[in-house]
Design an enzyme around this catalytic site. Sequence first.
Site, PDB file in Angstrom:
ATOM      1  N   GLY A  79       0.840  -1.196   0.000  1.00 41.26           N
ATOM      2  CA  GLY A  79       0.000   0.000   0.000  1.00 41.26           C
ATOM      3  C   GLY A  79       0.865   1.233   0.000  1.00 41.26           C
ATOM      4  O   GLY A  79       1.952   1.242  -0.569  1.00 41.26           O
ATOM      5  N   CYS A  80       0.411   2.265   0.653  1.00 37.85           N
ATOM      6  CA  CYS A  80       1.128   3.534   0.710  1.00 37.85           C
ATOM      7  C   CYS A  80       2.523   3.352   1.308  1.00 37.85           C
ATOM      8  O   CYS A  80       2.662   2.820   2.405  1.00 37.85           O
ATOM      9  CB  CYS A  80       0.326   4.532   1.546  1.00 37.85           C
ATOM     10  SG  CYS A  80       1.192   6.084   1.825  1.00 37.85           S
TER      11      CYS A  80
END
Length: 177
Positions: free
Chosen positions: A10-11
């Site tokens: 993800g981020c």
Amino acid sequence: MPEKAVLGGGCFWCVEAVLKNMKGIVSVVPGYAGGQTQNPTYEQVCTGTTGHAEVVEVTFDPQIMSYSDLLRIFFTLHDPTTLNRQGNDIGTQYRSAIYYSGQEQKLTAQHVMQDIETQHVWPNPLVTELQQLQQFWPAEPKHHDYFNRNPNTGYCAAVVAPKVAKMRKLFSDRYTL
């Protein structure tokens, strides 16, 4: 001798913030991997057209943090069962990914993934991409150590801080600070 692992969960701000200050982690550099564009920018990657995932390049001391342990922590810090998303972050750049360097890393990743599936750690099957690393592109300097430099921004306060707190509680014995 330090080793490197390239992981997408993800981020990259979240993954970097969680892994930073863990025992055996030498450095964590946010960046991009898995795409076709040379030297991509954050803005390009966010369009979803470059094929890259947001990743971190983790340099670690295998005498303190084994690759297998690093992967088990990685599979705890994000949801590896949601395709191209982590929470409200949606897009191929947020996919769960392991970019291995060499056969030993590949086999270890396959073994860890099989263990997680067999033990039903997650209620749904893993969708983590497992590919050989072709190229790691470091992110722009403004993305490095982003959480520590911007803890009060909305995203950091609402998403990164709770994830860091959760991981520090789960793996308290693994942190240096």
